[in-house]
Design a protein around this motif. Structure first.
Motif, PDB file in Angstrom:
ATOM      1  N   ARG A 109       0.778  -1.152  -0.251  1.00  0.00           N
ATOM      2  CA  ARG A 109       0.105  -0.043  -0.015  1.00  0.00           C
ATOM      3  C   ARG A 109       0.891   1.162  -0.122  1.00  0.00           C
ATOM      4  NH1 ARG A 109      -5.629  -0.665   3.382  1.00  0.00           N
ATOM      5  NH2 ARG A 109      -5.508  -2.798   3.577  1.00  0.00           N
ATOM      6  N   ALA A 110       2.141   1.106   0.896  1.00  0.00           N
ATOM      7  CA  ALA A 110       2.836   2.344   0.882  1.00  0.00           C
ATOM      8  C   ALA A 110       3.600   2.653  -0.421  1.00  0.00           C
ATOM      9  CB  ALA A 110       3.885   2.073   1.924  1.00  0.00           C
ATOM     10  N   THR A 111       4.080   1.559  -1.178  1.00  0.00           N
ATOM     11  CA  THR A 111       5.045   1.803  -2.145  1.00  0.00           C
ATOM     12  C   THR A 111       4.356   1.404  -3.475  1.00  0.00           C
ATOM     13  OG1 THR A 111       6.018  -0.203  -1.839  1.00  0.00           O
ATOM     14  CG2 THR A 111       6.713   1.334  -0.631  1.00  0.00           C
ATOM     15  N   ASN A 112       3.352   0.458  -3.743  1.00  0.00           N
ATOM     16  CA  ASN A 112       3.126  -0.281  -4.835  1.00  0.00           C
ATOM     17  C   ASN A 112       4.179  -1.045  -5.582  1.00  0.00           C
ATOM     18  OD1 ASN A 112       1.067  -1.049  -6.797  1.00  0.00           O
ATOM     19  ND2 ASN A 112       1.552   0.664  -7.970  1.00  0.00           N
ATOM     20  N   LYS A 119      21.405  -0.329  -1.726  1.00  0.00           N
ATOM     21  CA  LYS A 119      21.680   0.141  -2.982  1.00  0.00           C
ATOM     22  C   LYS A 119      20.592   1.437  -3.110  1.00  0.00           C
ATOM     23  CE  LYS A 119      20.316  -4.480  -4.994  1.00  0.00           C
ATOM     24  NZ  LYS A 119      19.225  -5.084  -5.621  1.00  0.00           N
ATOM     25  N   ASP A 120      20.816   2.101  -4.321  1.00  0.00           N
ATOM     26  CA  ASP A 120      20.162   3.642  -4.451  1.00  0.00           C
ATOM     27  C   ASP A 120      18.626   2.820  -4.680  1.00  0.00           C
ATOM     28  OD1 ASP A 120      18.929   6.135  -5.038  1.00  0.00           O
ATOM     29  OD2 ASP A 120      19.095   5.570  -7.303  1.00  0.00           O
ATOM     30  N   GLY A 121      17.385   3.564  -3.806  1.00  0.00           N
ATOM     31  CA  GLY A 121      16.257   2.945  -3.887  1.00  0.00           C
ATOM     32  C   GLY A 121      15.637   2.131  -2.780  1.00  0.00           C
ATOM     33  N   ALA A 122      16.722   1.506  -2.183  1.00  0.00           N
ATOM     34  CA  ALA A 122      16.150   0.471  -1.147  1.00  0.00           C
ATOM     35  C   ALA A 122      14.965   1.042  -0.158  1.00  0.00           C
ATOM     36  CB  ALA A 122      17.469   0.262  -0.276  1.00  0.00           C
ATOM     37  N   ILE A 123      14.258   0.053  -0.029  1.00  0.00           N
ATOM     38  CA  ILE A 123      13.060   0.215   0.991  1.00  0.00           C
ATOM     39  C   ILE A 123      13.343  -0.245   2.268  1.00  0.00           C
ATOM     40  CG2 ILE A 123      10.767  -0.433   1.343  1.00  0.00           C
ATOM     41  CD1 ILE A 123      10.447  -0.120  -2.022  1.00  0.00           C
ATOM     42  N   VAL A 124      13.053   0.377   3.384  1.00  0.00           N
ATOM     43  CA  VAL A 124      13.297   0.190   4.515  1.00  0.00           C
ATOM     44  C   VAL A 124      11.919   0.204   5.467  1.00  0.00           C
ATOM     45  CG1 VAL A 124      14.752   0.549   6.517  1.00  0.00           C
ATOM     46  CG2 VAL A 124      15.798   0.754   4.325  1.00  0.00           C
ATOM     47  N   ALA A 125      11.660  -0.923   6.097  1.00  0.00           N
ATOM     48  CA  ALA A 125      10.390  -0.927   6.970  1.00  0.00           C
ATOM     49  C   ALA A 125      10.498  -1.599   8.139  1.00  0.00           C
ATOM     50  CB  ALA A 125       9.219  -1.562   6.101  1.00  0.00           C
ATOM     51  N   ASN A 126       9.757  -1.370   9.129  1.00  0.00           N
ATOM     52  CA  ASN A 126       9.745  -2.264  10.326  1.00  0.00           C
ATOM     53  C   ASN A 126       8.412  -2.836  10.741  1.00  0.00           C
ATOM     54  OD1 ASN A 126      10.374  -2.935  13.376  1.00  0.00           O
ATOM     55  ND2 ASN A 126       9.184  -1.205  13.911  1.00  0.00           N
ATOM     56  N   ARG A 143       5.266   9.847  -1.319  1.00  0.00           N
ATOM     57  CA  ARG A 143       3.724   9.420  -1.196  1.00  0.00           C
ATOM     58  C   ARG A 143       3.413   9.305   0.410  1.00  0.00           C
ATOM     59  NH1 ARG A 143       2.892   5.278  -5.123  1.00  0.00           N
ATOM     60  NH2 ARG A 143       1.924   3.993  -3.516  1.00  0.00           N
ATOM     61  N   ASP A 144       2.147   9.045   0.586  1.00  0.00           N
ATOM     62  CA  ASP A 144       1.901   8.913   2.033  1.00  0.00           C
ATOM     63  C   ASP A 144       2.530   7.549   2.556  1.00  0.00           C
ATOM     64  OD1 ASP A 144      -0.069  10.600   1.720  1.00  0.00           O
ATOM     65  OD2 ASP A 144      -1.915   9.459   1.614  1.00  0.00           O
ATOM     66  N   SER A 145       3.162   7.819   3.687  1.00  0.00           N
ATOM     67  CA  SER A 145       4.077   6.731   4.403  1.00  0.00           C
ATOM     68  C   SER A 145       5.134   6.420   4.085  1.00  0.00           C
ATOM     69  CB  SER A 145       3.180   5.163   4.455  1.00  0.00           C
ATOM     70  OG  SER A 145       2.129   5.608   4.956  1.00  0.00           O
ATOM     71  N   VAL A 146       5.776   7.235   2.935  1.00  0.00           N
ATOM     72  CA  VAL A 146       7.150   7.139   2.694  1.00  0.00           C
ATOM     73  C   VAL A 146       7.982   8.490   2.632  1.00  0.00           C
ATOM     74  CG1 VAL A 146       8.722   6.748   0.661  1.00  0.00           C
ATOM     75  CG2 VAL A 146       6.368   5.604   0.585  1.00  0.00           C
ATOM     76  N   GLU A 147       9.078   8.204   3.289  1.00  0.00           N
ATOM     77  CA  GLU A 147      10.039   9.361   3.463  1.00  0.00           C
ATOM     78  C   GLU A 147      11.432   8.865   2.587  1.00  0.00           C
ATOM     79  OE1 GLU A 147      10.211  11.255   7.744  1.00  0.00           O
ATOM     80  OE2 GLU A 147       9.681   9.244   7.768  1.00  0.00           O
ATOM     81  N   THR A 148      11.656   9.794   1.636  1.00  0.00           N
ATOM     82  CA  THR A 148      12.853   9.493   0.859  1.00  0.00           C
ATOM     83  C   THR A 148      13.988  10.141   1.393  1.00  0.00           C
ATOM     84  OG1 THR A 148      11.661   8.966  -1.059  1.00  0.00           O
ATOM     85  CG2 THR A 148      13.967   9.205  -1.215  1.00  0.00           C
ATOM     86  N   PHE A 149      14.971   9.407   2.087  1.00  0.00           N
ATOM     87  CA  PHE A 149      16.193  10.165   2.609  1.00  0.00           C
ATOM     88  C   PHE A 149      17.420  10.224   1.335  1.00  0.00           C
ATOM     89  CE2 PHE A 149      15.280  10.820   7.042  1.00  0.00           C
ATOM     90  CZ  PHE A 149      14.167   9.840   7.239  1.00  0.00           C
ATOM     91  N   VAL A 150      17.790  11.243   1.125  1.00  0.00           N
ATOM     92  CA  VAL A 150      18.823  11.649   0.144  1.00  0.00           C
ATOM     93  C   VAL A 150      20.112  11.634   0.694  1.00  0.00           C
ATOM     94  CG1 VAL A 150      19.442  12.820  -1.829  1.00  0.00           C
ATOM     95  CG2 VAL A 150      17.081  12.659  -1.417  1.00  0.00           C
ATOM     96  N   LEU A 151      20.857  10.686   0.521  1.00  0.00           N
ATOM     97  CA  LEU A 151      22.401  10.693   1.054  1.00  0.00           C
ATOM     98  C   LEU A 151      23.292  11.739   0.228  1.00  0.00           C
ATOM     99  CD1 LEU A 151      20.941   8.431   2.636  1.00  0.00           C
ATOM    100  CD2 LEU A 151      23.161   6.930   2.617  1.00  0.00           C
ATOM    101  N   ALA A 152      24.502  11.910   1.083  1.00  0.00           N
ATOM    102  CA  ALA A 152      25.373  12.772   0.360  1.00  0.00           C
ATOM    103  C   ALA A 152      25.697  11.784  -1.041  1.00  0.00           C
ATOM    104  CB  ALA A 152      26.774  12.861   1.177  1.00  0.00           C
ATOM    105  N   GLY A 153      25.958  12.442  -2.057  1.00  0.00           N
ATOM    106  CA  GLY A 153      26.235  11.587  -3.250  1.00  0.00           C
ATOM    107  C   GLY A 153      24.984  11.167  -3.838  1.00  0.00           C
TER     108      GLY A 153
END
Ligand code: ADE
Length: 418
Positions: free
Chosen positions: A199-202, A285-292, A316-326
């Motif tokens: 639901r969060a990511t499709n 990897k770039d774009g990895a999804i992390v959930a608990n 999206r709702d329920s998704v925060e994208t953290f952009v790392l240095a690089g």
């Protein structure tokens, strides 16, 4: 009735959805029917700190049918279904304290509001009521018949209190009933965790590498269901027996440091702290999804993720994208809180039927005892656990065999050998 809810106008929607869930909770319904006739909870005040869902609503009304006065607060700031809270407050007069997204301060105000009702039985999912009673409301201890604990993390906390000589009330570990953890934790968490991620990511699970941290009942359930959807599943463990079991169940098992660069999706279900931390995020990897999907939001080190990041977006709702240095992106779901309730509806009603049947029957058990249970963590009585299994099988129209007298005698004897 005192309450703190989002909006009473949401009650009709909560009522419809709760009735929908009730269709899949026949065991709890049969207990509620009997409770209505026998009123085993007459005169009791029951305070609950549970996820505020349609399934919990059906438990609350079953307890009311037994004669109890009930109050309910949330056991997680992000799991409350506001329409259900409104339904319970408006249509059933439950003292209701839960607002989705509440901050920590309001969360504990709600816990205190439940304790202000002076409960004689408490129901916990994570042990927050019991621990607050011990730290702030010790005057409740003498009249508390006992408390039920719904989840593994709560039972671990309570056993730690018992070991340190700090536990002052009797507790029943509902989580440890076979008809709870073998079904709710395995099939419920397994399915609803995937539901939350989708639901969060499709995201497409087929072909993805999904890393399951922890091979307890919840991790086992998730690993098997993810495999069923075509994911390539990696398991990480700290326990040799569970690591061996996962290996022989056909999963790849490796330390998280090795899994971090391989995974597309990571899910923590260990009950422990900082299972995913800075060096893991750096290796992903770039774009990895992390959930608990563990009870508390401590398994993913959010501070470390934040510290590594130069930007945070919410695509999206329920998704925060953290952009790392690089420029690498790590997608954190549901603020690292249990994803099955933060982004989906929690476990399906058909499995909560058994968990909450145990809860209701344990309330009846505590109420009917001639004297209070000794202080300590107790198992659910076997007749309750087996009775729930029998009722569930009956409701599913599944018959089983009965031992013949000859078979009973054979099992009881040691004389017949080779
Ligand atoms: N825990 C997990 N799923 C749940 C649900 N649907 N209701 C209450 N508690 C839960």
């Amino acid at each position: 009735m005192p309450h703190d809810i989002k909006d009473p106008a949401l009650a009709p929607k909560g009522r419809d959805r709760t009735e929908w869930a009730a269709q899949s909770m026949p065991v709890l319904a049969s207990i509620a029917e009997r409770f209505k006739r026998e009123r085993p909870l007459d005169g009791l005040t029951i305070g609950a700190c549970l996820h505020v869902t349609t399934e919990t609503a059906n438990l609350m009304t079953a307890l009311q049918a037994g004669g109890a006065t009930v109050s309910l607060c949330a056991s997680n700031p992000l799991s409350t279904q506001d329409d259900v809270a409104a339904h319970l407050a408006v249509d059933h007069g439950v003292s209701m304290f839960a607002v989705r997204g509440e901050d920590n301060e309001r969360y504990y105000e709600h816990i205190r509001a439940i304790l202000d009702e002076g409960p004689s039985i408490t129901l916990d999912d994570g042990a927050d009521l019991v621990s607050t009673i011990h730290t702030e409301k010790q005057e409740l201890i003498p009249k508390l018949l006992g408390s039920m604990e719904e989840t593994t993390t709560g039972v671990i906390r309570l056993r730690a209190m018992e070991r340190d000589g700090e536990l002052k009330v009797p507790v029943i570990a509902v989580n440890d009933a076979d008809t709870k953890h073998m079904f709710d934790n395995r099939y419920g968490t397994g399915q609803s965790t995937i539901d939350g991620i989708i639901r969060a990511t499709n995201a497409l699970l087929a072909g993805a590498t999904l890393v399951v941290a922890g091979y307890g009942w919840c991790g086992r359930g998730l690993a098997h269901r993810a495999r069923g959807l075509g994911a390539s599943v990696v398991v990480t463990e700290v326990d040799a027996l569970k690591g061996l079991e996962a290996t022989m169940d056909g999963f790849r098992v490796m330390p998280m440091d090795e899994a971090a660069p391989l995974g597309d999706i990571f899910v923590t279900l260990t009950g422990d702290i900082h299972v995913l931390t800075g060096r893991h995020f750096e290796a992903m990897k770039d774009g990895a999804i992390v959930a608990n999907s563990g009870h508390f939001d401590v398994e993913i080190d959010k501070e470390a993720l934040r510290a590594l990041s130069t930007d945070v977006r919410t695509p999206r709702d329920s998704v925060e994208t953290f952009v790392l240095a690089g420029g690498k992106r790590i997608n954190l779901l549901g603020e690292g809180r249990l994803i099955n309730l933060a982004a989906a509806e929690g476990h399906p009603a058909a499995v909560m039927d058994m968990s909450f049947a145990n809860q209701a029957l344990c309330c009846e058990h505590l109420a009917g005892l001639p004297e209070r249970l000794p202080v300590g963590v107790h198992a659910v009585p076997e007749d309750i656990d087996h009775g729930v299994a029998r009722l569930k099988l009956e409701s599913m129209g599944v018959g089983i065999d009965t031992l013949t007298p000859e078979q009973v005698e054979y099992l009881a004897s040691w004389k017949v050998g080779t």
